[in-house]
Design a protein around this motif. Sequence first.
Motif, short mmCIF file in Angstrom:
data_model
loop_
_atom_site.label_atom_id
_atom_site.label_comp_id
_atom_site.label_asym_id
_atom_site.label_seq_id
_atom_site.Cartn_x
_atom_site.Cartn_y
_atom_site.Cartn_z
N ARG A 1 0.86 -1.19 0.00
CA ARG A 1 0.00 0.00 0.00
C ARG A 1 0.89 1.25 0.00
O ARG A 1 1.14 1.87 1.03
CB ARG A 1 -0.94 -0.02 1.21
N ASP A 2 1.34 1.62 -1.19
CA ASP A 2 2.27 2.74 -1.33
C ASP A 2 1.64 3.96 -1.99
O ASP A 2 2.31 4.98 -2.17
CB ASP A 2 3.49 2.32 -2.15
N LEU A 3 0.35 3.87 -2.40
CA LEU A 3 -0.29 4.97 -3.11
C LEU A 3 -1.20 5.77 -2.18
O LEU A 3 -2.05 5.20 -1.50
CB LEU A 3 -1.12 4.44 -4.29
N GLY A 4 -1.04 7.09 -2.18
CA GLY A 4 -1.91 7.97 -1.41
C GLY A 4 -3.00 8.57 -2.28
O GLY A 4 -3.13 8.24 -3.47
N LEU A 5 -3.80 9.48 -1.71
CA LEU A 5 -4.92 10.09 -2.44
C LEU A 5 -4.44 10.86 -3.66
O LEU A 5 -5.02 10.75 -4.75
CB LEU A 5 -5.71 11.02 -1.52
N LEU B 1 -6.29 -1.03 -8.36
CA LEU B 1 -5.09 -0.90 -7.53
C LEU B 1 -5.44 -0.74 -6.05
O LEU B 1 -4.62 -0.29 -5.26
CB LEU B 1 -4.28 0.32 -7.98
N ALA B 2 -6.68 -1.10 -5.68
CA ALA B 2 -7.19 -0.82 -4.33
C ALA B 2 -6.32 -1.41 -3.23
O ALA B 2 -6.19 -0.83 -2.15
CB ALA B 2 -8.62 -1.34 -4.19
N GLU B 3 -5.71 -2.55 -3.50
CA GLU B 3 -4.90 -3.23 -2.49
C GLU B 3 -3.53 -2.56 -2.31
O GLU B 3 -2.77 -2.93 -1.43
CB GLU B 3 -4.72 -4.70 -2.87
N GLU B 4 -3.27 -1.55 -3.17
CA GLU B 4 -2.01 -0.82 -3.09
C GLU B 4 -2.22 0.65 -2.73
O GLU B 4 -1.32 1.47 -2.89
CB GLU B 4 -1.27 -0.96 -4.43
N ILE B 5 -3.44 0.99 -2.25
CA ILE B 5 -3.80 2.36 -1.89
C ILE B 5 -3.98 2.47 -0.39
O ILE B 5 -4.65 1.64 0.22
CB ILE B 5 -5.09 2.80 -2.61
N ARG B 6 -3.40 3.49 0.20
CA ARG B 6 -3.57 3.75 1.62
C ARG B 6 -4.95 4.36 1.89
O ARG B 6 -5.42 5.19 1.13
CB ARG B 6 -2.48 4.70 2.13
N ASP B 7 -5.58 3.93 3.00
CA ASP B 7 -6.90 4.43 3.38
C ASP B 7 -7.86 4.38 2.21
O ASP B 7 -8.44 5.40 1.80
CB ASP B 7 -6.78 5.87 3.91
#
Length: 454
Positions: free
Chosen positions: A12-16, A226-232
């Motif tokens: 989970r390395d991707l932010g908003l 990519l939901a499993e790589e997105i924070r919050d």
Amino acid sequence: MPEAETKPSLRRDLGLVQATALAITDMVGIGPYITIPLLLATMGGPQAMLGWFAGALVAFCDGLVWAELGAAMPKAGGSYNYRREAFGPRGAGRWLSFLMVWQIMFSAPLSVASGNIGFASYLHYLVPTMPAWGMRVVAGLFPLLLVALLYRRIGTIGNMSVILVGGVLLGCLWIVVSGIPHLSAARLFGFPPDAFRLNWIFWASLGHATLYALYDYFGYYNVCYLAEEIRDPGRAIPRAILTSIMSVGALYVFMTSSFVSVIDWGQILNSRFVASTYVETLYGPAAGKLMTALVLWIAFSSAFSLLLGYSRIPYVAATDGNFFRVFARLHPKGEFPHVSLITLGIVASVFSLGKLNEVIPGLIATRVLIQYLPQTIGFFLLRRRAPDLSRPFRMWFYPVPGVISILGWLYVLGTAALGSLIFAFGVLLVGTAAYLVRARMRREWPFSGMKDEG
């Protein structure tokens, strides 16, 4: 150390900001720079801009469907998971989720190929001596370059997406800002006679305009893959989807208004390089070349984002046991689905040797028939099947947007060209046959209760 602790997993390395950047780069690809002439031609005048608004309505309502599902089930693969859960993981959901992956193996490379073909077409503006075969070679090699750039950790790619979206927005804003002083009500409202005669030709033409508009809007849902790589994800996914749709919709309307105000719409219909011609008309040949360079940047950014998102879908299906096992492999160091990425890149390279007007209508019809329409229906089923499912985001004004989404998809299918419908139903039927053969061998639905013969 136990194997469970050393097994590679998605990070989970991707932010908003990064998620929104990926959605925008996916949406604002080469599409509007190529399809605006086609969109205006569908209705024979600037009234075809109604297609942007009709497409935005359908996309926004469908975006609310994706936002709720993505926030509730933040797993890699997006639509694959939603359909499986909505229709039953051991029942029809298994068939529909298989079909989802099946059509992705066709439609994802076609989506990437459309950007590659557009890239090669605009490159011809800068290199007019390039032969036709040279343009095809460039288009065919382009996906292989993308695979090489995507062959790394997702965190690095997320940072690259923010840089890429800067070029995307710069090109669009240049067109919009430079067009503001030249906005012409006379040209924008210079409709041909009987432009709004509400007969079947009007509604069929508007349907075609909406189809091209939706082609340019598609991509707002890419963050769900990519939901499993997105924070919050419960917060980031809905905001990324809805923000990208509203932002890009406004950009498209202003871009078209700028083009029509500076160039007579009759000339736009036959323009191969409308953005380059527009800037050249205002600022001269050197500026036209600079705009062309930006369009190439945009085409690259879009194809980059598309291939990144779609490569996660076969991976998720394979880890779920509903696709070929080889696609479940993650790169041992980079922890990304490298087999899926390479496969889609190679297929996209082959498809990029075709022509743009051969892929867009069939691509849209296939997506609507096999993915978007069943998913929206499944959204309502899931509300009944799993009322207690945790939903960090819930559809606004439920159920109205969902109903509008279904009606919009039916309208697009009902006004699509016959050839594109034949292609879409062909993918559906062949995919169903492939699933049934595989299901019978594995004794899965609808053969789950079958006994051994003989």
